[in-house]
Design a protein around this motif. Structure first.
Motif, PDB file in Angstrom:
ATOM      1  N   ASP A 179      69.234 -29.107   0.493  1.00 51.98           N
ATOM      2  CA  ASP A 179      70.292 -30.119   0.549  1.00 51.98           C
ATOM      3  C   ASP A 179      70.986 -30.239  -0.810  1.00 51.98           C
ATOM      4  O   ASP A 179      70.493 -30.919  -1.714  1.00 51.98           O
ATOM      5  CB  ASP A 179      69.708 -31.464   0.982  1.00 51.98           C
ATOM      6  N   ALA A 180      72.136 -29.589  -0.929  1.00 53.09           N
ATOM      7  CA  ALA A 180      72.871 -29.629  -2.190  1.00 53.09           C
ATOM      8  C   ALA A 180      73.564 -30.965  -2.416  1.00 53.09           C
ATOM      9  O   ALA A 180      74.059 -31.226  -3.521  1.00 53.09           O
ATOM     10  CB  ALA A 180      73.906 -28.509  -2.220  1.00 53.09           C
ATOM     11  N   SER A 181      73.604 -31.814  -1.380  1.00 53.45           N
ATOM     12  CA  SER A 181      74.251 -33.121  -1.525  1.00 53.45           C
ATOM     13  C   SER A 181      73.272 -34.224  -1.889  1.00 53.45           C
ATOM     14  O   SER A 181      73.677 -35.379  -2.079  1.00 53.45           O
ATOM     15  CB  SER A 181      74.952 -33.496  -0.211  1.00 53.45           C
ATOM     16  N   ALA A 182      71.991 -33.889  -1.992  1.00 50.10           N
ATOM     17  CA  ALA A 182      70.979 -34.896  -2.293  1.00 50.10           C
ATOM     18  C   ALA A 182      71.219 -35.511  -3.674  1.00 50.10           C
ATOM     19  O   ALA A 182      71.724 -34.848  -4.580  1.00 50.10           O
ATOM     20  CB  ALA A 182      69.584 -34.275  -2.229  1.00 50.10           C
ATOM     21  N   PRO A 183      70.841 -36.774  -3.847  1.00 61.03           N
ATOM     22  CA  PRO A 183      71.080 -37.459  -5.129  1.00 61.03           C
ATOM     23  C   PRO A 183      70.520 -36.721  -6.334  1.00 61.03           C
ATOM     24  O   PRO A 183      71.123 -36.732  -7.408  1.00 61.03           O
ATOM     25  CB  PRO A 183      70.382 -38.812  -4.927  1.00 61.03           C
ATOM     26  N   GLU A 184      69.369 -36.073  -6.168  1.00 61.07           N
ATOM     27  CA  GLU A 184      68.771 -35.376  -7.306  1.00 61.07           C
ATOM     28  C   GLU A 184      69.545 -34.131  -7.727  1.00 61.07           C
ATOM     29  O   GLU A 184      69.271 -33.545  -8.778  1.00 61.07           O
ATOM     30  CB  GLU A 184      67.318 -35.006  -6.997  1.00 61.07           C
ATOM     31  N   ASN A 185      70.539 -33.718  -6.925  1.00 58.60           N
ATOM     32  CA  ASN A 185      71.327 -32.532  -7.250  1.00 58.60           C
ATOM     33  C   ASN A 185      72.735 -32.862  -7.730  1.00 58.60           C
ATOM     34  O   ASN A 185      73.585 -31.977  -7.838  1.00 58.60           O
ATOM     35  CB  ASN A 185      71.401 -31.605  -6.030  1.00 58.60           C
ATOM     36  N   LYS A 186      72.978 -34.121  -8.033  1.00 60.16           N
ATOM     37  CA  LYS A 186      74.312 -34.535  -8.463  1.00 60.16           C
ATOM     38  C   LYS A 186      74.792 -33.803  -9.711  1.00 60.16           C
ATOM     39  O   LYS A 186      75.985 -33.542  -9.879  1.00 60.16           O
ATOM     40  CB  LYS A 186      74.344 -36.043  -8.723  1.00 60.16           C
ATOM     41  N   ASP A 187      73.866 -33.473 -10.592  1.00 65.98           N
ATOM     42  CA  ASP A 187      74.241 -32.860 -11.864  1.00 65.98           C
ATOM     43  C   ASP A 187      74.797 -31.454 -11.706  1.00 65.98           C
ATOM     44  O   ASP A 187      75.386 -30.913 -12.646  1.00 65.98           O
ATOM     45  CB  ASP A 187      73.041 -32.829 -12.815  1.00 65.98           C
ATOM     46  N   MET A 188      74.615 -30.852 -10.543  1.00 63.44           N
ATOM     47  CA  MET A 188      75.123 -29.503 -10.343  1.00 63.44           C
ATOM     48  C   MET A 188      76.646 -29.475 -10.310  1.00 63.44           C
ATOM     49  O   MET A 188      77.278 -28.526 -10.761  1.00 63.44           O
ATOM     50  CB  MET A 188      74.569 -28.928  -9.032  1.00 63.44           C
ATOM     51  N   TYR A 189      77.246 -30.533  -9.805  1.00 64.77           N
ATOM     52  CA  TYR A 189      78.691 -30.553  -9.589  1.00 64.77           C
ATOM     53  C   TYR A 189      79.441 -30.905 -10.879  1.00 64.77           C
ATOM     54  O   TYR A 189      79.074 -31.836 -11.584  1.00 64.77           O
ATOM     55  CB  TYR A 189      79.039 -31.551  -8.491  1.00 64.77           C
ATOM     56  N   LEU A 190      80.510 -30.168 -11.141  1.00 59.90           N
ATOM     57  CA  LEU A 190      81.249 -30.343 -12.382  1.00 59.90           C
ATOM     58  C   LEU A 190      82.652 -30.898 -12.199  1.00 59.90           C
ATOM     59  O   LEU A 190      83.209 -31.502 -13.106  1.00 59.90           O
ATOM     60  CB  LEU A 190      81.349 -28.997 -13.118  1.00 59.90           C
ATOM     61  N   LEU A 191      83.262 -30.675 -11.033  1.00 61.36           N
ATOM     62  CA  LEU A 191      84.662 -31.043 -10.851  1.00 61.36           C
ATOM     63  C   LEU A 191      84.858 -32.355 -10.109  1.00 61.36           C
ATOM     64  O   LEU A 191      85.946 -32.930 -10.158  1.00 61.36           O
ATOM     65  CB  LEU A 191      85.412 -29.937 -10.078  1.00 61.36           C
ATOM     66  N   SER A 192      83.837 -32.825  -9.407  1.00 64.63           N
ATOM     67  CA  SER A 192      84.029 -34.016  -8.581  1.00 64.63           C
ATOM     68  C   SER A 192      82.817 -34.929  -8.638  1.00 64.63           C
ATOM     69  O   SER A 192      81.685 -34.474  -8.783  1.00 64.63           O
ATOM     70  CB  SER A 192      84.289 -33.607  -7.122  1.00 64.63           C
ATOM     71  N   VAL A 193      83.076 -36.217  -8.488  1.00 60.82           N
ATOM     72  CA  VAL A 193      81.980 -37.181  -8.396  1.00 60.82           C
ATOM     73  C   VAL A 193      81.416 -37.129  -6.983  1.00 60.82           C
ATOM     74  O   VAL A 193      82.079 -36.685  -6.040  1.00 60.82           O
ATOM     75  CB  VAL A 193      82.452 -38.615  -8.710  1.00 60.82           C
ATOM     76  N   ASP A 194      80.202 -37.574  -6.823  1.00 57.22           N
ATOM     77  CA  ASP A 194      79.636 -37.697  -5.490  1.00 57.22           C
ATOM     78  C   ASP A 194      80.499 -38.692  -4.704  1.00 57.22           C
ATOM     79  O   ASP A 194      80.848 -39.752  -5.214  1.00 57.22           O
ATOM     80  CB  ASP A 194      78.202 -38.222  -5.587  1.00 57.22           C
ATOM     81  N   PRO A 195      80.890 -38.329  -3.460  1.00 56.56           N
ATOM     82  CA  PRO A 195      81.727 -39.258  -2.681  1.00 56.56           C
ATOM     83  C   PRO A 195      81.151 -40.663  -2.600  1.00 56.56           C
ATOM     84  O   PRO A 195      81.901 -41.643  -2.573  1.00 56.56           O
ATOM     85  CB  PRO A 195      81.775 -38.592  -1.302  1.00 56.56           C
ATOM     86  N   GLU A 196      79.826 -40.784  -2.592  1.00 56.16           N
ATOM     87  CA  GLU A 196      79.209 -42.106  -2.526  1.00 56.16           C
ATOM     88  C   GLU A 196      79.444 -42.903  -3.811  1.00 56.16           C
ATOM     89  O   GLU A 196      79.389 -44.134  -3.793  1.00 56.16           O
ATOM     90  CB  GLU A 196      77.712 -41.971  -2.268  1.00 56.16           C
ATOM     91  N   ASP A 197      79.700 -42.192  -4.912  1.00 52.39           N
ATOM     92  CA  ASP A 197      79.932 -42.862  -6.194  1.00 52.39           C
ATOM     93  C   ASP A 197      81.410 -42.998  -6.519  1.00 52.39           C
ATOM     94  O   ASP A 197      81.762 -43.518  -7.588  1.00 52.39           O
ATOM     95  CB  ASP A 197      79.252 -42.067  -7.315  1.00 52.39           C
TER      96      ASP A 197
END
Length: 412
Positions: free
Chosen positions: A201-219
């Motif tokens: 699950d790449a969308s799991a909270p513990e994987n947030k740091d992987m993304y560089l261009l966008s914030v998590d939609p929940e945030d």
């Protein structure tokens, strides 16, 4: 006797850093490192010094961002290209530009070969080499990952990391975090490593740091934001009333999309070489542009022209994905696409909210939508006589009645 010159597509990552050193030693050649600035931003910092210290005799770092936006991203988006219903082709569309500039440098430098770090399992090798074949068919292409000698020396990334440490080559990859990333003006992609498990699950909270261009939609912000895009002949020329060149449009939309967590895609796709692969993509600005362009077309494009163009989207997308950007069939399709866009002009208003791009209005001075004809109320123009639909339906039903009669007679 002068040494052979090889132009290497160089990113400064693990693979191409190792390959630069390996090519120089194996071929006893002069290595010219080429990096295309297509929007990697901080990834370019210190790249020239790193390439020179690794063994390059010369380094090109060319700013191709505006050409990328104007001549590659924009024409592709006019086509409505979307590979397998999800992928906006961010990596695919960058490769022909990189290869085009690479062979131009090779000609200017008198190089006899070009080289790349794409693996023998991926799509990029095909994209680079088909472009080279279309533009400079006489040039040799060296693909180390397809050479047995190279694969025996580097059977995996662990051996490459060890080689880099031995030769003092700084790399960002590590045994603990080996997944690869590819970034440009249109998107960033993530693959390999933990992502090779499609259940991960790449969308799991513990994987947030992987993304560089966008914030998590929940945030993303709790307040929606409106944005207006102005189009002229299928190309976005202004954002929120400010005229912009294509590069500026992409940068502005990336900023807005990233702020609201827009444009994340996680998919298993079909590679041209035959295997399936899992990729995670961030395309914040591209997702906004794609949605706005489609809405602009809905108001201004003739129905049959739209349906004809749409019937070619899968074909066009596959041509881009598979590396045939400079093939005659893609150029022919582009001519049709360009013709279809002549009337796609006006303004689209969108609402951005927690990963969603929501339609909020569209207008055009050349709109094909006529509210007097479409209204459920009385039509003051009398352009449409509802009674005419009776004959229209009867004629379209004729072949269905005939076929049904044949089936009924056969069943007796």
């Amino acid at each position: 006797m002068a040494k052979q010159k090889i132009v290497l597509a160089y990113s400064g990552g693990l693979d191409t850093s190792i390959i630069l050193k390996w090519l120089k030693e194996t071929y006893d050649a002069e290595i010219i490192a080429f990096t295309a600035d297509i929007g990697q931003k901080e990834e370019l910092d210190g790249l020239e010094e790193k390439a020179l210290s690794t063994g390059a005799s010369k380094v090109y770092i060319d700013d191709l961002r505006e050409e990328f936006a104007r001549d590659f991203i924009y024409p592709m988006f006019q086509s409505g290209a979307l590979y397998e219903g999800q992928y906006l082709l961010g990596t695919s569309i960058a490769r022909p530009l990189i290869a085009k500039r690479m062979v131009e440098i090779a000609r200017a430098e008198g190089a006899t070969a070009i080289a790349h770090g794409a693996t023998g399992k991926g799509n990029d090798q095909i994209r680079f080499e088909l472009t080279a074949a279309a533009l400079t068919p006489e040039i040799e292409v060296i693909a180390p990952w397809r050479l047995e000698q190279f694969r025996e020396q580097f059977p995996g990334r662990a051996e490459m990391i060890a080689y880099a440490e031995k030769h003092g080559i700084p790399v960002t990859a590590s045994a603990a975090k080996p997944y690869s990333m590819d970034r440009n003006l249109l998107h960033i992609s993530y693959e390999s490593g933990v992502l090779e498990d499609p259940w991960f699950d790449a969308s799991a909270p513990e994987n947030k740091d992987m993304y560089l261009l966008s914030v998590d939609p929940e945030d993303a912000p709790d307040q929606a934001e409106y944005v207006e895009l102005e189009f002229e002949q299928g190309n976005c020329v202004a954002v929120n009333g400010e005229r912009m060149i294509p590069l500026q449009v992409m940068e502005k939309l990336n900023e807005l999309g990233g702020k609201h967590g827009i444009g994340r895609v996680d998919m298993v796709e079909n590679r041209f070489v035959g295997m399936k692969s899992r990729g995670v993509y961030e395309t914040p600005g591209g997702a906004i542009l794609f949605s706005a362009h489609r809405k602009m077309e809905s108001l201004t494009m003739d129905r049959e022209v739209m349906h004809l163009r749409d019937s070619l989207i899968s074909r066009y997308s596959s041509l881009v994905y598979n590396g045939f950007w400079f093939a005659p069939e893609r150029l022919a399709l582009q001519a049709l696409v360009s013709e279809s866009q002549k009337n796609v002009s006006g303004t689209v208003r969108l609402k951005l909210y927690k990963g969603n791009v929501i339609a909020a209005g569209v207008k055009s001075p050349v709109s094909l939508y006529n509210p007097h004809i479409a209204t459920m109320e009385a039509d003051p123009t009398q352009a449409y006589n509802q009674g005419d639909a009776t004959g229209f339906i009867r004629l379209n039903a004729l072949r269905l009645r005939v076929a049904s009669g044949v089936e009924q007679n056969a069943a007796k």
